[in-house]
Design a protein around this motif. Structure first.
Motif, PDB file in Angstrom:
ATOM      1  N   GLY A   1       0.970  -1.185   0.614  1.00  0.00           N
ATOM      2  CA  GLY A   1      -0.071  -0.096  -0.126  1.00  0.00           C
ATOM      3  C   GLY A   1       0.891   1.749   0.419  1.00  0.00           C
ATOM      4  N   ASP A   2       1.614   1.622   1.451  1.00  0.00           N
ATOM      5  CA  ASP A   2       2.183   2.698   1.245  1.00  0.00           C
ATOM      6  C   ASP A   2       3.089   2.907  -0.010  1.00  0.00           C
ATOM      7  OD1 ASP A   2       0.833   3.365   3.213  1.00  0.00           O
ATOM      8  OD2 ASP A   2       1.971   2.620   4.866  1.00  0.00           O
ATOM      9  N   GLY A   3       3.867   3.997  -0.669  1.00  0.00           N
ATOM     10  CA  GLY A   3       4.140   4.128  -1.558  1.00  0.00           C
ATOM     11  C   GLY A   3       4.784   3.022  -1.924  1.00  0.00           C
ATOM     12  N   VAL A   4       4.034   2.128  -2.725  1.00  0.00           N
ATOM     13  CA  VAL A   4       4.178   1.355  -3.852  1.00  0.00           C
ATOM     14  C   VAL A   4       3.462   1.173  -5.300  1.00  0.00           C
ATOM     15  CG1 VAL A   4       3.512  -1.166  -4.363  1.00  0.00           C
ATOM     16  CG2 VAL A   4       4.399  -0.515  -1.794  1.00  0.00           C
ATOM     17  N   ILE A   5       4.649   1.711  -6.161  1.00  0.00           N
ATOM     18  CA  ILE A   5       3.526   1.953  -7.724  1.00  0.00           C
ATOM     19  C   ILE A   5       3.346   0.979  -8.415  1.00  0.00           C
ATOM     20  CG2 ILE A   5       4.876   2.963  -9.103  1.00  0.00           C
ATOM     21  CD1 ILE A   5       6.854   4.680  -8.191  1.00  0.00           C
ATOM     22  N   GLY A   6       3.638  -0.029  -8.257  1.00  0.00           N
ATOM     23  CA  GLY A   6       3.496  -0.975  -8.968  1.00  0.00           C
ATOM     24  C   GLY A   6       4.920  -2.395  -9.054  1.00  0.00           C
ATOM     25  N   THR A   7       3.857  -3.645  -9.194  1.00  0.00           N
ATOM     26  CA  THR A   7       4.797  -4.906  -9.173  1.00  0.00           C
ATOM     27  C   THR A   7       4.994  -5.924 -10.874  1.00  0.00           C
ATOM     28  OG1 THR A   7       3.846  -5.312  -7.187  1.00  0.00           O
ATOM     29  CG2 THR A   7       4.334  -6.531  -8.258  1.00  0.00           C
ATOM     30  N   ILE A   8       6.129  -6.145 -11.178  1.00  0.00           N
ATOM     31  CA  ILE A   8       6.217  -6.402 -11.890  1.00  0.00           C
ATOM     32  C   ILE A   8       6.776  -8.223 -12.301  1.00  0.00           C
ATOM     33  CG2 ILE A   8       7.778  -7.019 -14.008  1.00  0.00           C
ATOM     34  CD1 ILE A   8       7.926  -3.582 -13.355  1.00  0.00           C
ATOM     35  N   ILE A   9       6.234  -9.079 -12.832  1.00  0.00           N
ATOM     36  CA  ILE A   9       6.238 -10.617 -12.366  1.00  0.00           C
ATOM     37  C   ILE A   9       7.307 -10.484 -14.157  1.00  0.00           C
ATOM     38  CG2 ILE A   9       5.924 -13.015 -12.164  1.00  0.00           C
ATOM     39  CD1 ILE A   9       3.298 -11.754 -11.215  1.00  0.00           C
ATOM     40  N   MET A  10       8.572 -11.594 -13.890  1.00  0.00           N
ATOM     41  CA  MET A  10       8.969 -11.893 -14.708  1.00  0.00           C
ATOM     42  C   MET A  10       9.241 -13.415 -14.731  1.00  0.00           C
ATOM     43  SD  MET A  10      12.032  -8.671 -14.753  1.00  0.00           S
ATOM     44  CE  MET A  10      11.569  -8.415 -12.539  1.00  0.00           C
ATOM     45  N   GLU A  11      10.013 -13.260 -16.163  1.00  0.00           N
ATOM     46  CA  GLU A  11      10.658 -15.035 -15.673  1.00  0.00           C
ATOM     47  C   GLU A  11      12.299 -14.893 -15.238  1.00  0.00           C
ATOM     48  OE1 GLU A  11      13.306 -16.540 -18.648  1.00  0.00           O
ATOM     49  OE2 GLU A  11      12.765 -14.746 -19.518  1.00  0.00           O
ATOM     50  N   TYR A  12      11.905 -15.969 -14.161  1.00  0.00           N
ATOM     51  CA  TYR A  12      13.010 -16.098 -13.566  1.00  0.00           C
ATOM     52  C   TYR A  12      14.459 -16.585 -13.564  1.00  0.00           C
ATOM     53  CZ  TYR A  12      15.957 -17.444  -9.153  1.00  0.00           C
ATOM     54  OH  TYR A  12      17.540 -17.615  -8.398  1.00  0.00           O
ATOM     55  N   ALA A  13      14.923 -16.459 -14.526  1.00  0.00           N
ATOM     56  CA  ALA A  13      16.225 -16.221 -15.444  1.00  0.00           C
ATOM     57  C   ALA A  13      16.969 -17.470 -14.883  1.00  0.00           C
ATOM     58  CB  ALA A  13      17.029 -15.727 -16.346  1.00  0.00           C
ATOM     59  N   GLY A  14      17.487 -16.993 -13.963  1.00  0.00           N
ATOM     60  CA  GLY A  14      18.653 -17.628 -13.157  1.00  0.00           C
ATOM     61  C   GLY A  14      19.410 -17.605 -11.386  1.00  0.00           C
ATOM     62  N   ASP A  15      20.076 -17.815 -11.051  1.00  0.00           N
ATOM     63  CA  ASP A  15      20.386 -16.872  -9.408  1.00  0.00           C
ATOM     64  C   ASP A  15      21.714 -16.672 -10.062  1.00  0.00           C
ATOM     65  OD1 ASP A  15      18.479 -19.259  -8.486  1.00  0.00           O
ATOM     66  OD2 ASP A  15      19.906 -20.654  -8.643  1.00  0.00           O
ATOM     67  N   VAL A  16      22.470 -16.693 -10.856  1.00  0.00           N
ATOM     68  CA  VAL A  16      24.124 -15.528 -11.469  1.00  0.00           C
ATOM     69  C   VAL A  16      24.054 -14.537 -11.778  1.00  0.00           C
ATOM     70  CG1 VAL A  16      25.978 -16.024 -11.068  1.00  0.00           C
ATOM     71  CG2 VAL A  16      25.263 -17.554 -10.290  1.00  0.00           C
TER      72      VAL A  16
END
Length: 336
Positions: free
Chosen positions: A136-151
């Motif tokens: 809520g407070d101060g959040v502009i938006g959320t983006i979901i992306m592919e999990y491309a890797g750990d490194v």
């Protein structure tokens, strides 16, 4: 004149089309209507078609914090049963820059390429819960992306026990150049290419990530928008001198950043040492560049080819730098 053919006639029968609002307040409006983007379910073969402007919050589970930055938090999670990365963009001290960063992240959302991290969904709506932190407070938006890797490439360069072999450096550089080719062909510039913004997959494929400084080149003609874009900045060690002077962005700015990143791959050294303001001034006024007298560049081949290519990537004049397509061609010709 709008086409009389319904948009659903142009899509496959199994394409579930609906419209969700996720429009930037910084973009122009068509009359009084808000710009809308088509969205689709995430599952099945539709996953590779379009990004969605609706997030199905109930399908987002198992969130685990994995990083943070100036504009928000990053989580690993599952979405419709698939591992994803979730970026929660919050309002920083510079509110305008924070909003710009969120919308810039979506500049390449419509693109699909093996060397770009794919955007799955994005929303300006809040899930009403605190699972993503600071709800809520101060959040502009959320983006979901592919999990491309750990490194990321930063870790691959500086955390490995042994330096990368030249052929591995060329392979990683080729992946980055391929990603830039696709971006530039669609009139998008990244403007913050650096090792930390390149993900290395488990298969050893590099993918460009973090488009929070990116720009659609059509926007450059709007001088006010261009000036505001400069407030976001980028990483000063990798930023082209013309951008440091406040000039408009071109694909050549990404090629300059590519050169600095490739230099790091080859040397495992930081680009510069010293105070930030001194480095900025020297880059602009005295053509300061990373050191090309390192041992790796003293070898007849491929050192000579590396040195010549980097010198042109760092030309003070953007038009004198190779294009991303030329980078690909020249990288393929570097002898082992």
């Amino acid at each position: 004149m709008p086409s009389p053919i319904p948009v659903t006639r142009l899509l496959p029968r199994d394409f579930g089309l609906n419209l969700g609002v996720c429009s930037s307040p910084l973009t122009k409006q068509l009359g009084h209507a808000t710009l809308r983007v088509p969205v689709n379910a995430f599952h099945g073969k539709l996953a590779c078609r379009l990004w969605s402007s609706v997030i199905h919050w109930r399908e987002l589970d198992d969130l685990e914090p994995i990083g943070s930055g100036g504009f928000g938090l990053v989580f690993r999670a599952t979405y419709f049963g698939e591992t994803v990365a979730v970026k929660r963009v919050k309002c920083a001290k510079n509110k305008l820059a924070s909003r710009q960063s969120f919308w810039a992240e979506l500049n390449a959302a419509h693109l699909r390429h093996e060397n770009l991290v794919r955007v799955i969904a994005a929303s300006t709506q809040d899930n009403g819960e605190d699972s993503l932190g600071a709800s809520g407070d101060g959040v502009i938006g959320t983006i979901i992306m592919e999990y491309a890797g750990d490194v990321n490439l930063q870790q691959a360069i500086y955390s490995a026990a042994e330096p990368l072999r030249p052929e591995s450096c060329v392979r990683y550089a080729t992946d980055m150049a391929r990603g830039l080719c696709h971006l530039h062909a669609h009139r998008v510039v990244h403007l913050d290419l650096k090792p930390a913004n390149v993900i290395v997959s488990r298969a050893g494929v590099c993918k460009l990530a973090d488009f929070g400084c990116s720009l659609k080149l059509e926007v450059v003609c709007d001088r006010d928008a261009s000036a505001r874009r400069m407030e976001i900045g980028g990483t000063y060690t990798h930023r082209a001198p013309e951008l440091l002077r406040g000039e408009d962005a071109t694909p050549g700015a990404d090629v300059y950043s590519f050169g600095v990143t490739f230099w790091q791959l080859l040397t495992r050294d930081p680009p510069y040492e010293g105070e930030r303001q001194h480095i900025l001034y020297a880059v602009v006024a005295f053509n300061l560049r990373p050191d090309l007298n390192k041992h790796v560049f003293s070898q007849p081949e491929p050192g000579r080819s590396f040195k010549e290519l980097l010198s042109r990537c760092w030309s003070a004049e953007p038009s004198q730098r190779p294009s991303a397509e030329q980078l690909l061609a020249e990288l393929s010709e570097i002898p082992p």
